[in-house]
Design a protein around this motif. Structure first.
Motif, mmCIF file in Angstrom:
data_model
loop_
_atom_site.group_PDB
_atom_site.id
_atom_site.type_symbol
_atom_site.label_atom_id
_atom_site.label_comp_id
_atom_site.label_asym_id
_atom_site.label_seq_id
_atom_site.Cartn_x
_atom_site.Cartn_y
_atom_site.Cartn_z
ATOM 1 N N MET A 1 0.842 -1.180 0.000
ATOM 2 C CA MET A 1 0.000 0.000 0.000
ATOM 3 C C MET A 1 0.881 1.234 0.000
ATOM 4 O O MET A 1 1.817 1.336 0.768
ATOM 5 C CB MET A 1 -0.894 -0.016 1.244
ATOM 6 N N LYS A 2 0.579 2.140 -0.865
ATOM 7 C CA LYS A 2 1.344 3.378 -0.981
ATOM 8 C C LYS A 2 0.591 4.508 -0.274
ATOM 9 O O LYS A 2 -0.628 4.570 -0.295
ATOM 10 C CB LYS A 2 1.537 3.705 -2.455
ATOM 11 N N LEU A 3 1.311 5.383 0.355
ATOM 12 C CA LEU A 3 0.731 6.517 1.074
ATOM 13 C C LEU A 3 0.323 7.598 0.082
ATOM 14 O O LEU A 3 1.113 8.000 -0.775
ATOM 15 C CB LEU A 3 1.754 7.074 2.066
ATOM 16 N N ASP A 4 -0.908 8.074 0.191
ATOM 17 C CA ASP A 4 -1.396 9.156 -0.658
ATOM 18 C C ASP A 4 -1.127 10.479 0.058
ATOM 19 O O ASP A 4 -1.834 10.849 1.003
ATOM 20 C CB ASP A 4 -2.889 8.982 -0.934
ATOM 21 N N ALA A 5 -0.102 11.197 -0.373
ATOM 22 C CA ALA A 5 0.320 12.429 0.293
ATOM 23 C C ALA A 5 -0.750 13.516 0.246
ATOM 24 O O ALA A 5 -0.767 14.408 1.090
ATOM 25 C CB ALA A 5 1.616 12.941 -0.331
ATOM 26 N N ARG A 6 -1.692 13.444 -0.695
ATOM 27 C CA ARG A 6 -2.753 14.456 -0.775
ATOM 28 C C ARG A 6 -3.703 14.378 0.414
ATOM 29 O O ARG A 6 -4.398 15.349 0.706
ATOM 30 C CB ARG A 6 -3.538 14.284 -2.060
ATOM 31 N N LYS A 7 -3.758 13.233 1.094
ATOM 32 C CA LYS A 7 -4.661 13.064 2.230
ATOM 33 C C LYS A 7 -4.033 13.476 3.556
ATOM 34 O O LYS A 7 -4.681 13.412 4.587
ATOM 35 C CB LYS A 7 -5.132 11.612 2.303
ATOM 36 N N LEU A 8 -2.783 13.900 3.544
ATOM 37 C CA LEU A 8 -2.110 14.342 4.770
ATOM 38 C C LEU A 8 -2.515 15.788 5.033
ATOM 39 O O LEU A 8 -1.819 16.723 4.671
ATOM 40 C CB LEU A 8 -0.593 14.195 4.622
ATOM 41 N N ASP A 9 -3.662 15.962 5.686
ATOM 42 C CA ASP A 9 -4.261 17.289 5.813
ATOM 43 C C ASP A 9 -4.393 17.787 7.250
ATOM 44 O O ASP A 9 -5.040 18.795 7.496
ATOM 45 C CB ASP A 9 -5.641 17.285 5.151
ATOM 46 N N ARG A 10 -3.797 17.112 8.218
ATOM 47 C CA ARG A 10 -3.877 17.528 9.616
ATOM 48 C C ARG A 10 -2.477 17.662 10.201
ATOM 49 O O ARG A 10 -1.610 16.850 9.928
ATOM 50 C CB ARG A 10 -4.626 16.474 10.455
ATOM 51 N N ARG A 11 -2.277 18.689 11.017
ATOM 52 C CA ARG A 11 -1.003 18.852 11.713
ATOM 53 C C ARG A 11 -1.056 18.045 13.004
ATOM 54 O O ARG A 11 -1.967 18.219 13.812
ATOM 55 C CB ARG A 11 -0.737 20.316 12.029
ATOM 56 N N VAL A 12 -0.093 17.161 13.177
ATOM 57 C CA VAL A 12 -0.039 16.269 14.326
ATOM 58 C C VAL A 12 1.299 16.480 15.035
ATOM 59 O O VAL A 12 2.357 16.384 14.410
ATOM 60 C CB VAL A 12 -0.173 14.791 13.890
ATOM 61 N N ALA A 13 1.232 16.745 16.331
ATOM 62 C CA ALA A 13 2.454 16.864 17.134
ATOM 63 C C ALA A 13 2.788 15.490 17.709
ATOM 64 O O ALA A 13 1.913 14.793 18.227
ATOM 65 C CB ALA A 13 2.254 17.869 18.261
ATOM 66 N N ILE A 14 4.044 15.114 17.599
ATOM 67 C CA ILE A 14 4.529 13.861 18.171
ATOM 68 C C ILE A 14 5.299 14.232 19.431
ATOM 69 O O ILE A 14 6.166 15.106 19.408
ATOM 70 C CB ILE A 14 5.450 13.121 17.191
ATOM 71 N N GLU A 15 4.977 13.559 20.551
ATOM 72 C CA GLU A 15 5.652 13.833 21.821
ATOM 73 C C GLU A 15 6.201 12.545 22.410
ATOM 74 O O GLU A 15 5.621 11.476 22.237
ATOM 75 C CB GLU A 15 4.676 14.469 22.817
ATOM 76 N N ARG A 16 7.313 12.667 23.127
ATOM 77 C CA ARG A 16 7.904 11.508 23.798
ATOM 78 C C ARG A 16 7.925 11.752 25.305
ATOM 79 O O ARG A 16 8.033 12.907 25.746
ATOM 80 C CB ARG A 16 9.295 11.221 23.268
ATOM 81 N N PRO A 17 7.854 10.660 26.081
ATOM 82 C CA PRO A 17 7.879 10.825 27.532
ATOM 83 C C PRO A 17 9.280 11.156 28.026
ATOM 84 O O PRO A 17 10.273 10.666 27.487
ATOM 85 C CB PRO A 17 7.420 9.457 28.050
ATOM 86 N N VAL A 18 9.338 12.000 29.038
ATOM 87 C CA VAL A 18 10.591 12.359 29.682
ATOM 88 C C VAL A 18 10.441 12.007 31.153
ATOM 89 O O VAL A 18 9.559 12.541 31.839
ATOM 90 C CB VAL A 18 10.897 13.870 29.535
#
Length: 115
Positions: A1-18
């Motif tokens: 399955m290939k990723l459809d870059a046109r559907k990447l329409d939300r800004r998502v923050a990635i966080e890691r535990p400290v």
């Protein structure tokens, strides 16, 4: 399955535990930002996703998150989308040949009357 870059329409923050050092500070860590990326977020269809956890009725809200491939995202991290804070419950699954990643995530809310 290939990723459809046109559907990447939300800004998502990635966080890691400290974690805080020392035995007495166990469980009192914080979260730090790793990156903010464009992603596709699809909520799962509504169902009876309620359960009893320690006597509290909890409703989970699962979703699928797809993003461009990164090799630094682990299941210990979390995603923040607007006011939603979501833990990773499955993944990462590689899409195509390092085209993208897919995660199953969920956020929680106490079920019932919020008043």
């Amino acid at each position: 399955m290939k990723l459809d870059a046109r559907k990447l329409d939300r800004r998502v923050a990635i966080e890691r535990p400290v974690t805080k050092p020392g035995f007495l500070s166990a469980g009192s860590g914080t979260w730090e930002p790793v990156a903010t990326v464009w992603a596709s977020v699809e909520d799962a269809l509504p169902s009876r996703a309620e359960r009893l956890a320690d006597g509290i009725n909890v409703a989970s809200r699962p979703a699928r998150v797809r993003m461009r491939y990164r090799d630094d995202v682990t299941p210990a991290m979390r995603f923040v989308i607007g006011s939603r804070v979501m833990q990773i419950i499955a993944g990462p699954a590689e899409l195509g040949r390092r085209d993208g990643l897919e995660f199953m995530v969920e956020d929680y809310s106490v079920a019932g009357n919020s008043a």
